[in-house]
Structure formats: C-alpha cells, structure tokens
Design an enzyme around this catalytic site. Structure first.
Site, mmCIF file in Angstrom:
data_model
loop_
_atom_site.group_PDB
_atom_site.id
_atom_site.type_symbol
_atom_site.label_atom_id
_atom_site.label_comp_id
_atom_site.label_asym_id
_atom_site.label_seq_id
_atom_site.Cartn_x
_atom_site.Cartn_y
_atom_site.Cartn_z
ATOM 1 N N LYS A 193 26.670 45.394 -55.085
ATOM 2 C CA LYS A 193 25.252 45.714 -55.270
ATOM 3 C C LYS A 193 25.027 46.232 -56.682
ATOM 4 O O LYS A 193 25.532 47.280 -57.059
ATOM 5 C CB LYS A 193 24.783 46.794 -54.288
ATOM 6 C CG LYS A 193 23.263 46.936 -54.361
ATOM 7 C CD LYS A 193 22.751 48.256 -53.839
ATOM 8 C CE LYS A 193 22.702 49.338 -54.878
ATOM 9 N NZ LYS A 193 21.677 49.162 -55.916
ATOM 10 N N GLU A 267 33.970 56.441 -60.220
ATOM 11 C CA GLU A 267 33.878 56.646 -61.666
ATOM 12 C C GLU A 267 32.520 57.283 -61.899
ATOM 13 O O GLU A 267 31.485 56.627 -61.741
ATOM 14 C CB GLU A 267 34.031 55.286 -62.369
ATOM 15 C CG GLU A 267 34.447 55.420 -63.809
ATOM 16 C CD GLU A 267 33.269 55.542 -64.720
ATOM 17 O OE1 GLU A 267 32.872 56.687 -65.021
ATOM 18 O OE2 GLU A 267 32.737 54.502 -65.132
ATOM 19 N N CYS A 301 28.535 56.884 -69.564
ATOM 20 C CA CYS A 301 29.148 57.995 -68.837
ATOM 21 C C CYS A 301 30.137 58.754 -69.715
ATOM 22 O O CYS A 301 30.313 59.951 -69.563
ATOM 23 C CB CYS A 301 29.833 57.480 -67.577
ATOM 24 S SG CYS A 301 30.910 56.090 -67.890
ATOM 25 N N GLU A 401 24.744 66.221 -67.899
ATOM 26 C CA GLU A 401 24.479 64.941 -68.559
ATOM 27 C C GLU A 401 22.996 64.825 -68.914
ATOM 28 O O GLU A 401 22.141 65.186 -68.105
ATOM 29 C CB GLU A 401 24.779 63.797 -67.582
ATOM 30 C CG GLU A 401 26.217 63.397 -67.503
ATOM 31 C CD GLU A 401 26.404 62.111 -66.690
ATOM 32 O OE1 GLU A 401 25.884 62.046 -65.577
ATOM 33 O OE2 GLU A 401 27.067 61.203 -67.200
HETATM 34 P P1 NDP Z 1 23.093 56.652 -59.159
HETATM 35 O O1 NDP Z 1 24.399 57.294 -58.944
HETATM 36 O O2 NDP Z 1 21.941 57.112 -58.379
HETATM 37 O O3 NDP Z 1 23.221 55.080 -58.925
HETATM 38 C C1 NDP Z 1 24.370 54.292 -59.128
HETATM 39 C C2 NDP Z 1 24.360 53.147 -58.124
HETATM 40 O O4 NDP Z 1 24.445 53.655 -56.791
HETATM 41 C C3 NDP Z 1 23.071 52.335 -58.133
HETATM 42 O O5 NDP Z 1 23.375 51.005 -57.821
HETATM 43 C C4 NDP Z 1 22.272 52.983 -57.038
HETATM 44 O O6 NDP Z 1 21.262 52.157 -56.519
HETATM 45 C C5 NDP Z 1 23.329 53.242 -56.013
HETATM 46 N N1 NDP Z 1 23.034 54.308 -55.060
HETATM 47 C C6 NDP Z 1 22.120 55.302 -55.154
HETATM 48 N N2 NDP Z 1 22.181 56.098 -54.064
HETATM 49 C C7 NDP Z 1 23.169 55.597 -53.283
HETATM 50 C C8 NDP Z 1 23.732 55.974 -52.018
HETATM 51 N N3 NDP Z 1 23.310 57.034 -51.365
HETATM 52 N N4 NDP Z 1 24.722 55.232 -51.506
HETATM 53 C C9 NDP Z 1 25.199 54.169 -52.173
HETATM 54 N N5 NDP Z 1 24.703 53.753 -53.359
HETATM 55 C C10 NDP Z 1 23.705 54.464 -53.915
HETATM 56 O O7 NDP Z 1 22.763 56.730 -60.662
HETATM 57 P P2 NDP Z 1 21.346 56.402 -61.298
HETATM 58 O O8 NDP Z 1 21.418 55.021 -61.713
HETATM 59 O O9 NDP Z 1 20.201 56.769 -60.447
HETATM 60 O O10 NDP Z 1 21.367 57.403 -62.500
HETATM 61 C C11 NDP Z 1 21.206 58.795 -62.272
HETATM 62 C C12 NDP Z 1 22.081 59.560 -63.218
HETATM 63 O O11 NDP Z 1 23.446 59.244 -62.939
HETATM 64 C C13 NDP Z 1 21.926 59.198 -64.673
HETATM 65 O O12 NDP Z 1 20.894 59.864 -65.286
HETATM 66 C C14 NDP Z 1 23.263 59.579 -65.204
HETATM 67 O O13 NDP Z 1 23.283 60.956 -65.463
HETATM 68 C C15 NDP Z 1 24.209 59.258 -64.099
HETATM 69 N N6 NDP Z 1 24.861 57.946 -64.245
HETATM 70 C C16 NDP Z 1 26.184 57.895 -64.516
HETATM 71 C C17 NDP Z 1 26.793 56.682 -64.718
HETATM 72 C C18 NDP Z 1 28.233 56.585 -65.007
HETATM 73 O O14 NDP Z 1 28.666 55.528 -65.440
HETATM 74 N N7 NDP Z 1 29.023 57.594 -64.771
HETATM 75 C C19 NDP Z 1 26.068 55.438 -64.669
HETATM 76 C C20 NDP Z 1 24.687 55.585 -64.321
HETATM 77 C C21 NDP Z 1 24.138 56.797 -64.122
HETATM 78 P P3 NDP Z 1 19.874 51.979 -57.313
HETATM 79 O O15 NDP Z 1 20.034 52.526 -58.663
HETATM 80 O O16 NDP Z 1 19.717 50.535 -57.320
HETATM 81 O O17 NDP Z 1 18.871 52.692 -56.517
#
Ligand code: NDP
Length: 799
Positions: A193, A267, A301, A401
């Site tokens: 996904k 990660e 990240c 972050e």
């Molecule tokens: P999330 O952790 O919310 O999302 C990452 C992925 O998980 C997306 O595909 C999201 O879906 C999905 N997801 C969200 N909730 C769930 C759940 N309960 N169960 C399973 N999958 C889920 O990160 P965001 O994209 O919303 O970003 C929020 C913050 O996270 C950022 O501001 C940043 O600080 C951090 N982040 C860190 C990253 C890293 O590489 N370490 C990468 C991205 C974000 P969808 O987004 O489609 O709703």
C-alpha cells in the site's frame, strides 16, 4: 528572451523545465482513474470510495484514486497467498531473471518515472532523475543477485511467506523498491500500500511488473489511506509486515501484530544529528547541510535536522551557511535548475509552520533567506529553507521531527559533549560527522546511537548497504545481506511443534518457611551485579521435584528486582569495550569450570527434573560444548566492508544492543539458559535473565561457576520467579534495548505488546518448541544475528 550578454552579466539561471507531457498523456490514457493491481489485473472496483491526488508543485488535480477496502485487501492477500506456492518454488535463478527484467524496465522508463514521481510528490526532477529512480533500478539489480545466490548464501532459510508492506510518501518508488526487491528475491509475495499522497509511481511499477511478465499475484497493489494499511496489518494471510513511516504508527503496528507470529520490520522517524567539529572542512560541511536538510525539502527520515557545531567555529559556520541558503533556488519541481521543490501537501506546510512557530516561541533565533516569503511560485506548497540557532537541546525543535526544510543548530565545547547532545534523543536513525581528523570522526561514529553514520558525507544510500535505526527509529534493516534476513526464516521453524503448557509457579511464601524445613534459609538467591541478592519482596516460591514435592526455594522476583538488575547490567558496559579475544578467554574458562563440576550439575538435574543420569550428563556436556562454541565466535562474528560507490566505503559493524533481557524456557534448564545467554554475552551485551521457573536451582549453581570464571559482575544478572510476570516488566523497561522470550504463545504476545513503549527489538518463540540439543535449531549464526544490531558507517576512501 534574455540576451547572452545580459545573462553573463548577472549569471542568473534561466528556466530549464522538464517536459511533463508524457505523464499527462499517461494520466489521460487511464481516464485519470487509478485503482489497484490484484492478481495481475488492474481494477477500480465499481463501488469503491476514492480520494484525489494532486501535484504539490502547482495544485493541479492529477487523478482519482481508489480507496482500498477490507474486501480489496482480502482479494489481494488471497492472490498473494496463492502465488506464493509457485513463486517460492521457483529456483533462485528463475526469480533472479524476473528481477533483472524489472530492473531493466525501470531503466528504460526512467525519464517517465522521474517526471511522474516529481509531479506526484513535489520533489525536484534533479533528485528523482539522478537519485530516486537510478537507486530503484539498482535495488532490483542487486536483489536479482541475492535471488541467484540464495541457496548458497542463505542455506537453511526459507521465504518468510506472504508480505504486507506499507510505505510513506517521501520516496514513493524508492521505498517500494527497498521493500519489494528483497521480498521477491527471497521468494515471498507482496501486497503493497503506497501513501495516500503519492500513489502514482507504484501503479506505474505494477505496469512494469506486467510488462516484465511477473506471474500474477506475486506483486499486488492496493491503494488507500491509513484504514487500508490497518486492514493489511490485521489480515491473517500475512506472515511478514514491513512498514516505513512515523514512530506513532509504528508503535500501533507493533501492538497490532503482537502475538500473531508475523515478522515485523519498522523503519521510523529520526532527528539525526549533523556534528561539525572545529577540524572540519567548513565549506564541505556547509554543502553537507544542503544535502542533509534541503534534499527532498527535508522530508527525509534520516535528514540531518540537528546541527551540533563546535563553539569556536559556530559563528563562521552559520555565516557561511546563511550565505549558501541565500543562493538556494526554490521553485517548480520540474525545473532542472532548482534546489528545493514543493512540500508534499498543504497539511505538511501547516505542520512545518506550527513547529517553526513553536521554535520561535521557545526563544531560538529563526533565519530565512531574504527571498523567503517574496517568492511563491504557482499555487504550490513551498516552504523556504530555515535555520534556527541558539536552540535549547530539550526544546521540541531539537527533539521532534519537523519533516520539512528546517534545521535546528546548537553548539558544543568538547567531543564528549557533542556525543551527549547527539545521543540525547529518543530516535537513533542516522548521523553525519564532519572532521578532517579521522580519529575524532571514528571515535564519534562508534559512540553514536544511530543505525547509519556518514563521515564527511551525508544522505548516501545503496542497495548493498543496510539502512535502519536504533531505539525508537525502529528495527530491522533494508538493503544488503542483513536486509535479506527480514524476508527469510529458518526452515525448521515452519514445522516446529507447540511447547507443552508451562507448569504454574507454586504460591510464593515468605522465606524460609516455604519448604517446611525448620527455618533454615535454603532459598536460592538472585544474582545481580556479581553478588547474590535477596528478592525485593522477601518472598520465595517452592521449587518442586519431578514428583511435585518441594525440594528447595527460589526468590520470587518483581519489578524492583528487574530494575536493580538492569542498573547492574548498564554499569557493566565495560564488557562491550573488551576485545572479542578477551571475552573469548573468559568464556573458555567458564566452560572449563562447568566441566569440572559436571557430575554435580548432572545430579541436580536428575533430582529436580527427574532426568535420567545419562540424560542429565548429556545436558551438561552439551552446555559445556555450547559455551565453547560461543567462545569461539566471540572474536569472529565480523561485520562487512563494502565499496558501494567510487571512493566511499560502507562498514557494517555488528554492535551489541547494550542491555538485553532474556526469558528462558523450562525445558533443558541448563542447556536452554546457556544457549540463550552465551551468544548474547559473547557479542558484548550484558543480560538480565529469568531462568527456568520450574528448575532455577541449576542456574543457582551456575552463577557460582560465573564467580570463579572471571565473568565480570553485572554481565549476567539472574532474577528468578514467574517468567511471564517478569517478562512483562522487562518488556516495559526503557533501558532494555532487546528482549528474547522463549515461553508460551501468550507470553510472546505480551512481550511484543509491552515492547511498543520504547520500540525495543524482540525475538520470541510464539510458544513453539526448540530442540535445545539440535545444532541446527539451537546454536549458531541465527542467535548471533539477534544478539547485535548493525551500524553502517560510510566513510570517504581515497577522495
Ligand atoms: P504515517 O506513519 O502516518 O504513514 C505512513 C504509511 O502508513 C502511509 O501509507 C499511511 O497511509 C499508512 N498508515 C497510516 N496509519 C496507518 C495504520 N494505522 N496502519 C497501517 N498503516 C497506516 O506517516 P505520514 O505519512 O502521515 O507522515 C506523518 C509524519 O510521519 C511525518 O510528518 C513525518 O514526521 C513522519 N514520517 C516518517 C517517515 C520515515 O521515513 N521515517 C516517512 C513519512 C513520514 P496514508 O498516508 O496513505 O494515510
């Protein structure tokens, strides 16, 4: 049109737009509707809910995206489960051919994929063209190689099974490649996904899979939001969940998958330090900041978002940095001459603004280039590069972050202070260290709690170099040999039997009356910090023989005993600084001393476990042999040196976790204890162990052997009592970095659930039995692998 002579006068950049028309045509050809890819077919279910996806560079609506329901996830999971049978049965060479074909097609469509990624995410075309997409191809080539070598390099392993993978929006296609390539190489099948904001390149990848002739069901794509991700994580068909995203969602996933037997890799977030020593090449370090925090608009990240600068050079460094920031170019991501593109979504801009406002309110000084605010290209989401100086190490700006182009800078005086500041974080993903003095740089790299350390460089990635965090940045590695293990399991585990239910611990009583032996205190004490210790409660429980008759007592430990044992283990960290050779000598001596008392130990096993004399003798003999085995490994479980780029080395170091918790099973009480504790301490960890709850007495004898074998106090700490209650206390303890649990299925679940607090790594048996006498099941590299975490250090080499 600018005259050449005018341009030469000002040296201003002209526009250099990349043509986006082929992406427009692609979207039109799909009717601007993007659905799922399930069992080799593209589908947009009739009654599907949907959401919009737009170009953050100009706000243009790009397409309508199907929002995957539980039923869609179910169809995809079934397709992946069906395909698993034939895909995992292919030879490594056959799977390698598929991966090569995908890699080639990624290269063939590189220009299209670069533009598509830029349009969907907002990142500069320069980055997608030169970094994201070439690295995607590189990942498939590299893992085609692992598929080819799988039988010889991962002997004894089988594919983990059907994998659910959930990825974020910051590197959409690259994160896909990091997850899909090793999974397919290992023989797993996948349901992926993508993030809601950036679904397009994964769909284009599904088309590539089709074009490459990948069998149906091997790769499936379900678009959607968090609810779709949650449905994947909850689905029973999956054997492995891989996630990249926020620490908050990672924690939810840890709890949600607890006890399910699903393998999990996380990660997560980071607040990575960027340390500049006074001996640094300051100009190079300033350019390093550009790559550390303005690469991908800081939506990375592992972004170097915390500058830690030595006081003597701080003013000069900040002045040069400001001068460089003034020259950065922000604008249309499709313009090949811009440095900073668009932030992914207006919501992310709001997040960044809120964090910047907090930073200002905390008293830190905010600086932005003079052009900030004056220039707002198109209707897109843009945020200028931002520097905060005078940041308090405890402020939210320094701890949380921002996930945007904002760097928080603070200063230090001594190298020790730099390391303290750098490690003052709940995260531990990456770090960047700048000094021309390599002694200083490597000393710092060694002391940092981070999964990746770049020396005089930053944000370098390669398929051969492991990537992943320490602490709350998650566990598991992506890339390299270590990344392959995330998609493999030991072959014997697939047919392992369930452990019989544990015998309950008899009711604890105040010592010493429990055994009714006339007031003589024969209670086995605990062993903490190299000394015998009474339980905090003063309570003990009767230890019963094979006929359930009390023979003695053992201390009934509680949370405070665990706390004391953890403190003792932390204080013995000098064990990790000893050389492997020195540790090996201590362990050989331990084996010798156990052997000298073999009859006595065998007698104890006969008396309490009701073991036969021959059986008991065999257990002690196997325990001695196992200690010798890990003494042999103590100086040999090496890391790796890789040369993933010209003039760069990446070193994969096996580092001990620090303080580990080990919950031992009841069967083969001496041998199982030794099989679990020895690999952990051979690698330099200190341990807090709960021995068999039914027969801890043999371990009471064993710590006397420790006393005579030069094992330093605090390296092995023994707390007796009820395994599952103590395991819960250990799993919740924030100063324990890794927990091995070998007991019931319920106990395994509880450990995984409670570990979500500090996201410690866990290794549990899910209630399955292990034959502790088997050299395949109970000894060797699998144990050593779990006893270390890999730190990848990148260093220039001959530049
Ligand atoms: P999330 O952790 O919310 O999302 C990452 C992925 O998980 C997306 O595909 C999201 O879906 C999905 N997801 C969200 N909730 C769930 C759940 N309960 N169960 C399973 N999958 C889920 O990160 P965001 O994209 O919303 O970003 C929020 C913050 O996270 C950022 O501001 C940043 O600080 C951090 N982040 C860190 C990253 C890293 O590489 N370490 C990468 C991205 C974000 P969808 O987004 O489609 O709703």
């Amino acid at each position: 049109m600018n005259e050449i002579r005018d341009i030469l006068k000002t040296m201003e950049y002209g526009p250099a737009p990349e043509d986006g028309s082929h992406v427009k045509t692609w979207l039109e050809n799909h009717g601007r509707k993007i659905g799922h890819f399930i069992n080799g077919r593209f589908v947009f279910p009739e009654k599907s809910k949907s959401f919009g996806c737009s170009n953050p560079g100009n706000g243009e609506k790009l397409a309508k995206i199907a929002l995957g329901s539980k039923a869609d996830v179910d169809s995809a999971a079934k397709a992946a489960a069906k395909a698993f049978k034939s895909w995992s049965a292919l030879s490594g060479t056959q799977r390698a051919r598929h991966l090569y074909a995908i890699a080639r097609l990624v290269q063939k469509h590189a220009r299209f994929l670069s533009v598509l990624e830029t349009v969907d995410n907002g990142k500069p075309i320069r980055e997608t063209r030169d970094l994201d997409i070439p690295l995607v191809a590189r990942h498939f080539y590299h893992h085609a190689g692992w598929a080819e070598l799988i039988d010889s390099e991962f002997a004894g392993c089988v594919p983990a099974g059907v994998c659910g993978q959930v990825i974020p929006w910051n590197f959409p296609l690259l994160m896909l490649a990091w997850k899909v390539a090793p999974a397919l190489a290992a023989g797993c099948t996948v349901v992926l996904k993508p993030a809601e904001y950036t679904p397009l390149s994964a769909y284009a990848f599904a088309e590539i899979c089709n074009e490459a002739g990948l069998p149906p069901g091997v790769f499936n794509l379900v678009n959607g939001d968090g609810s779709t991700g949650a449905a994947i994580v909850a689905h029973d068909a999956f054997d492995k969940i891989a996630f990249t995203g926020s620490t908050e969602v990672g924690r939810i996933l840890r709890k949600q998958t607890a006890g399910s037997g699903k393998k999990l890799s996380l990660e997560l977030g980071g607040k990575s330090p960027f340390i500049v020593y006074s001996q640094a090449d300051i100009d190079a370090a300033v350019e390093g900041v550009v790559d550390a925090i303005w690469f991908n608009q800081g939506e990375v990240c592992c972004a170097g978002s915390r500058a830690i600068v030595q006081e003597g050079i701080a003013d000069k460094f900040h002045d040069k940095l400001k001068a460089r920031m003034e020259k950065l170019r922000m604008g249309d991501p499709l313009d090949k001459a811009i440095d900073i593109g668009a932030v992914v979504d207006p919501i992310q801009i709001e997040n960044i603004e809120a964090r910047v406002a907090e930073g200002k309110a905390s008293g830190a000084q905010c600086w932005q280039p003079s052009w900030a605010g004056k220039q707002k290209p198109n209707a897109g989401c843009y945020y200028p590069p931002t520097l905060f100086t005078g940041v308090e190490p405890s402020s939210r700006l320094a701890q949380e972050e921002v996930f945007g182009p904002v760097i928080a800078s603070m200063t230090f005086r001594t190298p020790g202070e730099a390391i303290e500041l750098a490690n003052n974080s709940r995260y531990g993903l990456a770090a960047s260290v700048w000094s021309q003095n390599l002694d200083v740089a490597f000393d710092c790299a060694r002391s940092l709690k981070a999964g990746i350390v770049w020396i005089n460089s930053t944000n370098l990635f390669d398929a051969a170099a492991g990537f992943g965090g320490y602490r709350e940045s998650g566990f598991g590695r992506e890339g390299g040999r270590e990344g392959m293990y995330e998609y493999l399991v030991p072959a014997w585990l697939k047919d392992a039997k369930k452990l019989p239910a544990a015998k309950p611990v008899p009711t604890p009583l105040p010592a010493p009356e429990a055994a009714g032996d006339g007031g003589i205190d024969r209670t086995m004490k605990m062993y903490v910090g190299g000394k015998q210790a009474r339980p905090d409660t003063g309570y003990s429980y009767p230890v019963l023989d094979g006929k359930r008759k009390p023979v003695s007592q053992a201390g009934f430990g509680n949370r405070k005993d665990i706390r004391n044992a953890v403190e003792a283990a932390n204080a013995a960290s000098g064990w990790a600084s000893m050389t492997g050779h020195q540790r090996a000598q201590v362990l050989y001596f331990l084996a010798e001393n156990l052997e000298a008392r073999a009859d006595e130990f065998a007698g104890r096993l006969v008396r309490i476990d009701g073991d036969t004399k021959a059986g008991a003798k065999k257990q002690v003999g196997a325990s001695v042999a196992r200690i010798i085995h890990y003494a042999a490994w103590a100086d040999k479980y090496d890391g790796a040196v890789r040369a993933p780029m010209a003039n760069m080395l990446s070193l994969a170091l096996n580092e001990p976790w620090g303080t580990m918790a080990i919950s031992c099973p009841d069967d083969a009480p001496l041998l199982s204890f030794v099989s679990l504790v020895l690999p952990a301490i051979a690698m330099g960890n200190c341990v807090v162990v709960t021995p068999s709850q039914t027969n801890p007495l043999v371990i009471g004898d064993f710590y006397q052997v420790l006393d005579t074998s030069d094992v330093p106090g605090g390296v092995i700490n023994i707390v007796t009592g009820e395994r599952d209650a103590l395991a819960g206390d250990m799993a919740k303890h924030d100063d324990i970095a890794c927990h091995w649990y070998f007991g019931s299925a319920e106990g395994s679940k509880a450990v995984e659930e409670h570990s979500a607090g500090n996201l410690k790594a866990t290794w549990v048996n899910n209630g399955k039995a292990c034959d502790w006498y088997s050299l395949t099941q109970a000894q060797g590299r699998e144990f050593l692998r779990h006893a270390v975490q890999i730190k990848t250090i990148w260093t220039p080499f001959g530049v």
